[in-house]
Design an enzyme around this catalytic site. Structure first.
Site, mmCIF file in Angstrom:
data_model
loop_
_atom_site.group_PDB
_atom_site.id
_atom_site.type_symbol
_atom_site.label_atom_id
_atom_site.label_comp_id
_atom_site.label_asym_id
_atom_site.label_seq_id
_atom_site.Cartn_x
_atom_site.Cartn_y
_atom_site.Cartn_z
ATOM 1 C CB THR A 186 -1.125 0.113 0.985
ATOM 2 O OG1 THR A 186 0.257 -0.053 2.946
ATOM 3 C CG2 THR A 186 -1.889 -1.450 1.368
ATOM 4 C CE LYS A 187 4.848 2.533 4.228
ATOM 5 N NZ LYS A 187 3.493 0.918 4.790
ATOM 6 C CG ASN A 188 3.298 7.346 -1.510
ATOM 7 O OD1 ASN A 188 2.397 6.519 -1.076
ATOM 8 N ND2 ASN A 188 3.280 8.531 -1.822
#
Length: 368
Positions: A186-188
């Protein structure tokens, strides 16, 4: 509305496209799947994001924090100053090396570590400070770095949510003694799972490479006690693809945030410090009222939302119970207030114009 317009808008949406799939398959077919050329290539390319610093890839963001503290020689008898308003991994890494966690408050109206609170928390045992670039906004590094230098402290940047964020033109991960990044889905940007450590110190980088690989540089020539925290080449190959897309995704996040800033009413929109480049891992607003009711209405309107983080770290069982037994109490009013007020709204780059309009309509209709 009908069709896709009725579908719930997810709070976060990992991107796994054909490019990522092809990269993973290519590595699997090559037979070089662990700590090979893809990892080396990923480290070299990620270095461009942090002003050419040494980069050491590992298997998670938590491992990045853990190994960094080990490489800096931090352990029993030492204290590390950490914000309580963060994900537990920030403090867990300190505990894992046997050091003591000292919590400091965040700045009023912000989500970043308060330099004044940090200075007040320094003792003769303080070895390091760990600013967290929470939600993709850089911490107050322009004030924290001089403070740390005056007191001879290491600075470990927890940049796990802040790929490509910057303050006054300097990217996060290029300020401190070391910086750490996460590549959770879910990180950038992600690598399915993984982490990266950045440092300007060649000796620290070498120690990190030993620590992640059982203490070995040459096979069976163990130099120190280490662990297996290596990144796979499959993960690195996916990470390299994602890194190439990070710039475009970041601008999309920032554009989505700007749209929300302009159109939302009734909530306190995310603060952005002067000179800060916010990359909006989360678009986090404050609700000055009944947050549960707001979340229920947003969910009913099909707008994904989440609270990061409802319980400050100092109130979590592994920290709260030992501190209570030791008669230790933390006075962190801004942390408590943020934990009671924050809600994160969708800001990911997959949002459509129609979905942004739906988010605005749902938020602005909360009072109806």
């Amino acid at each position: 509305m009908s069709g896709a317009n009725n579908q719930p808008i997810p709070a976060a949406k990992p991107v796994i496209g054909e490019d990522e799939i092809e990269a993973a398959v290519r590595v699997l077919r090559s037979g070089r799947v662990v700590q090979g050329p893809e990892v080396a290539g990923f480290e070299e390319e990620f270095s461009e994001l942090v002003e050419g610093r040494h980069c050491v890839a590992v298997n998670s963001g938590t491992s990045a924090l853990h190994l960094t503290l080990l490489a800096l020689g931090i352990g029993p008898g030492d204290e590390v100053i950490v914000p309580s308003f963060s994900f537990a991994a920030s403090a867990n890494a300190v505990r894992l090396v046997g050091a003591d966690v000292v919590f400091a408050d965040i700045e009023p109206g912000s989500f970043g570590l308060d330099p004044a609170a940090v200075e007040a928390a320094i003792t003769p045992r303080t070895a390091a400070v760990m600013p967290v670039h929470l939600y993709g906004h850089p911490a107050a590094m322009d004030r924290l770095m001089p403070l740390a230098q005056r007191h001879g402290l290491a600075v470990v940047e927890d940049a796990c949510q802040a790929h490509a964020a910057a303050l006054n033109g300097t990217p996060v991960g290029a300020f401190g003694t070391a910086g750490t990044f996460s590549f959770y889905p879910t990180k950038n940007m992600h690598a399915l799972e993984g982490g990266m450590i950045t440092t300007a110190d060649a000796e620290v980088a070498r120690t990190l490479r030993l620590l992640r690989n059982q203490g070995m540089e040459q096979r069976y020539a163990n130099e120190i006690v280490g662990a297996n925290m290596r990144m796979t080449d499959v993960a690195a190959a996916i990470g390299r693809v994602q890194l190439g897309k990070l710039g475009g995704w970041t601008e999309r996040r920032r554009a989505n945030a700007a749209y929300l800033d302009e159109h939302l009413t009734g909530l306190v929109t995310p603060p952005v410090a002067e000179g800060a480049r916010h990359v909006y891992h989360q678009y986090t607003v404050r609700v000055e009222g009944d947050r549960d009711a707001v979340q229920e209405k947003l969910t009913a309107a099909g707008v994904g939302n989440a609270v990061y983080y409802p319980t400050p770290i100092h109130r979590l069982k592994p920290y709260w119970e030992p501190d209570q037994k030791a008669g230790r109490a933390w006075d962190l009013p801004e942390t408590e207030r943020a934990a009671a007020e924050v809600v994160s709204l969708p800001v990911h780059p997959s949002l459509t114009e129609g979905e942004l309009e739906r988010i605005v309509a749902a938020v602005n209709g909360l009072g109806n």
